[in-house]
Scaffold this motif. Sequence first.
Motif, PDB file in Angstrom:
ATOM      1  N   TRP A  76       0.585  10.028  -2.168  1.00 46.17           N
ATOM      2  CA  TRP A  76       1.158  11.715  -1.232  1.00 46.17           C
ATOM      3  C   TRP A  76       1.030  10.911  -0.482  1.00 46.17           C
ATOM      4  O   TRP A  76       1.823  11.228   0.495  1.00 46.17           O
ATOM      5  N   LEU A  77       0.435  10.360   0.577  1.00 43.32           N
ATOM      6  CA  LEU A  77       0.567   9.634   1.144  1.00 43.32           C
ATOM      7  C   LEU A  77       1.908   8.739   1.908  1.00 43.32           C
ATOM      8  O   LEU A  77       2.291   8.793   3.363  1.00 43.32           O
ATOM      9  N   LYS A  78       2.360   7.693   1.500  1.00 44.37           N
ATOM     10  CA  LYS A  78       3.416   6.951   1.192  1.00 44.37           C
ATOM     11  C   LYS A  78       4.623   8.318   1.358  1.00 44.37           C
ATOM     12  O   LYS A  78       5.479   7.820   2.345  1.00 44.37           O
ATOM     13  N   ASP A  79       4.029   9.438   0.706  1.00 45.23           N
ATOM     14  CA  ASP A  79       6.382  10.103   0.220  1.00 45.23           C
ATOM     15  C   ASP A  79       5.945  11.146   1.852  1.00 45.23           C
ATOM     16  O   ASP A  79       6.960  11.883   2.838  1.00 45.23           O
ATOM     17  N   ARG A  80       4.672  10.249   2.942  1.00 43.37           N
ATOM     18  CA  ARG A  80       4.510  11.510   3.670  1.00 43.37           C
ATOM     19  C   ARG A  80       4.898  10.188   5.147  1.00 43.37           C
ATOM     20  O   ARG A  80       4.579  10.552   6.455  1.00 43.37           O
ATOM     21  N   LYS A  81       5.176   9.796   5.119  1.00 43.37           N
ATOM     22  CA  LYS A  81       5.437   8.188   5.339  1.00 43.37           C
ATOM     23  C   LYS A  81       4.443   7.934   6.418  1.00 43.37           C
ATOM     24  O   LYS A  81       4.491   7.397   8.040  1.00 43.37           O
ATOM     25  N   PHE A  82       2.759   7.637   5.866  1.00 42.61           N
ATOM     26  CA  PHE A  82       2.219   6.885   6.365  1.00 42.61           C
ATOM     27  C   PHE A  82       1.082   5.706   5.458  1.00 42.61           C
ATOM     28  O   PHE A  82       1.319   6.231   3.853  1.00 42.61           O
ATOM     29  N   GLU A  83       1.526   4.926   5.560  1.00 40.17           N
ATOM     30  CA  GLU A  83       1.026   3.502   4.683  1.00 40.17           C
ATOM     31  C   GLU A  83      -0.094   2.589   5.659  1.00 40.17           C
ATOM     32  O   GLU A  83      -0.184   2.355   6.715  1.00 40.17           O
ATOM     33  N   ASP A  84      -1.058   2.101   5.719  1.00 40.25           N
ATOM     34  CA  ASP A  84      -2.693   2.047   5.842  1.00 40.25           C
ATOM     35  C   ASP A  84      -2.347   0.524   4.927  1.00 40.25           C
ATOM     36  O   ASP A  84      -2.643   0.177   4.229  1.00 40.25           O
ATOM     37  N   THR A  85      -2.603  -0.728   6.405  1.00 42.13           N
ATOM     38  CA  THR A  85      -2.920  -1.660   6.381  1.00 42.13           C
ATOM     39  C   THR A  85      -4.303  -2.272   6.304  1.00 42.13           C
ATOM     40  O   THR A  85      -4.912  -3.638   5.502  1.00 42.13           O
ATOM     41  N   ASN A  86      -4.517  -1.684   6.705  1.00 43.42           N
ATOM     42  CA  ASN A  86      -6.540  -1.905   8.098  1.00 43.42           C
ATOM     43  C   ASN A  86      -7.414  -1.840   6.840  1.00 43.42           C
ATOM     44  O   ASN A  86      -8.589  -2.088   6.929  1.00 43.42           O
ATOM     45  N   LEU A  87      -7.441  -0.774   6.680  1.00 43.00           N
ATOM     46  CA  LEU A  87      -8.599  -0.043   5.946  1.00 43.00           C
ATOM     47  C   LEU A  87      -8.599   0.658   4.024  1.00 43.00           C
ATOM     48  O   LEU A  87      -6.783   0.479   3.180  1.00 43.00           O
ATOM     49  N   ILE A  88      -9.591   0.127   3.553  1.00 39.37           N
ATOM     50  CA  ILE A  88      -9.500   0.804   2.309  1.00 39.37           C
ATOM     51  C   ILE A  88     -10.893   1.936   1.765  1.00 39.37           C
ATOM     52  O   ILE A  88     -11.768   1.489   1.972  1.00 39.37           O
ATOM     53  N   PRO A  89     -10.570   2.851   0.865  1.00 42.02           N
ATOM     54  CA  PRO A  89     -11.811   3.403   0.444  1.00 42.02           C
ATOM     55  C   PRO A  89     -12.773   2.604  -0.452  1.00 42.02           C
ATOM     56  O   PRO A  89     -12.449   1.626  -0.981  1.00 42.02           O
ATOM     57  N   ALA A  90     -14.083   2.929  -0.177  1.00 43.12           N
ATOM     58  CA  ALA A  90     -15.328   2.012  -0.746  1.00 43.12           C
ATOM     59  C   ALA A  90     -16.222   2.748  -0.102  1.00 43.12           C
ATOM     60  O   ALA A  90     -16.304   4.008   0.424  1.00 43.12           O
ATOM     61  N   CYS A  91     -17.382   2.334  -1.009  1.00 45.73           N
ATOM     62  CA  CYS A  91     -18.723   3.529  -0.813  1.00 45.73           C
ATOM     63  C   CYS A  91     -19.613   2.425  -0.884  1.00 45.73           C
ATOM     64  O   CYS A  91     -19.597   0.725  -1.291  1.00 45.73           O
ATOM     65  N   PHE A  92     -20.268   3.089   0.433  1.00 47.03           N
ATOM     66  CA  PHE A  92     -21.653   1.769   1.004  1.00 47.03           C
ATOM     67  C   PHE A  92     -23.178   2.303   0.839  1.00 47.03           C
ATOM     68  O   PHE A  92     -23.012   3.823   0.639  1.00 47.03           O
ATOM     69  N   PRO A  93     -23.840   1.984   0.877  1.00 44.41           N
ATOM     70  CA  PRO A  93     -25.208   1.889   0.704  1.00 44.41           C
ATOM     71  C   PRO A  93     -25.897   2.320   2.061  1.00 44.41           C
ATOM     72  O   PRO A  93     -25.244   1.613   3.375  1.00 44.41           O
TER      73      PRO A  93
END
Length: 436
Positions: free
Chosen positions: A120-137
């Motif tokens: 969905w974000l790519k269709d709106r001209k956004f791609e992230d190369t620095n971050l990814i979703p994750a779950c942290f303690p």
Amino acid sequence: MFSLIWCEKNSSALRHPPAWRCAASCSNPPRHLDILQRMSLQKPWLRRAGGCAGACGRELVPLGPEAQPQIGQLDRNCSFRMRKGRGRTSRIRRRKLFRSSVSRGVNESYKPEFIELKKWLKDRKFEDTNLIPACFPGTGRGLMSKTSLREGQMIISLPESCLLTTDTVIRSYLGTYIAKWQPPPSPLLALCTFLVSEKHAGDQSLWKPYLEILPKAYTCPVCLEPEVVNLFPKPLKAKAEEQRAHVQGFFSSSRDFFSSLQPLFSEAVESIFSYSALLWAWCTVNTRAVYVKHRQEQCFSREPNTCALAPYLDLLNHSPHVQVKAAFNEETRCYEIRTASGCRKHEEVFICYGPHDNQRLLLEYGFVSIQNPHACVYVSEDILVKYLPLTDKQMNKKISILKDHDFIENLTFGWDGPSWRLRTALKLLCLEAEEL
């Protein structure tokens, strides 16, 4: 290599270690069980393996006394192999791994909701190369760095097309109804109405990928049961009750506007725009919106129009120990965040919501921060006068003066001692009658 593991019943083998040779007199050199003195008594798990180190596999027999090595000396051809993971290097590695695992998150970019959000974000001209979703303690869901981030580096740059603002609402099917409603609704009401109606649309909503990752419930005091709020300290309890009354009044004053939207829905608007639905939308805006200043529209009330929801960016969690530069760039038309400090690879990336104490964080965002340098204790009115002389006949007058000058609230005691407001209030309360 000849493996040595000792667990003999008679520990005298440590004091007089025998040497051994192959019973078949093969070409393999003699082996012995001389354990270094610094290892022997501290390694009870060592024992001798029962076969030749060579390919013949024959039994080993003791050598004669003349061939026995001296105590504490090792044969040049003898070698030892310690059990894997028992050495000092392994212990150091385990400690490093444990320390890193405390802050390392579990990658969640493979989950369907995040895959759909990325598309969905790519269709709106956004791609992230620095971050990814994750779950942290400790912090739960957040964003993890894929590479090391340098000081001053851009963390994220989210295009305006990805932001959910009042302009988004005006351009939608709600725009006509908002434009003709009198008195003009607030920007907050417009955003909340859009969120509720889009959530009700389900699969038909253009914003579904974003709505899917939003929390289903919030932990702000306004969402908690009264029995839980009653356990709060008095200053926090009073703020929580004030917040609840504000949201209830917001809902009551908006019901007529919701009724005007009936032509848009086949169901009764009362079932769609319920108090729980509006509460969820209000908490979504209140806890996740970023500051983006918009031009003042005539169709809205005079309240500040400065809120925008930022998909993906709002996954960044708060830390009071980091500094970032965040603002909407008018030239690039993107909401940009730059870090003021470095971040190592595979660590959680934080932003700072502001220098808030834990009471403010709980009220506005539904969490508290561990080791918060801005943490403080709020002093209520009854605590303020509890330890002052009961014989002071001017006490009521002093309290009245404090209330008139708004010095009876936000009296705090922090890491650096009492605040200026608290010291001023105490100084007034301790004045003698002739000084007052």
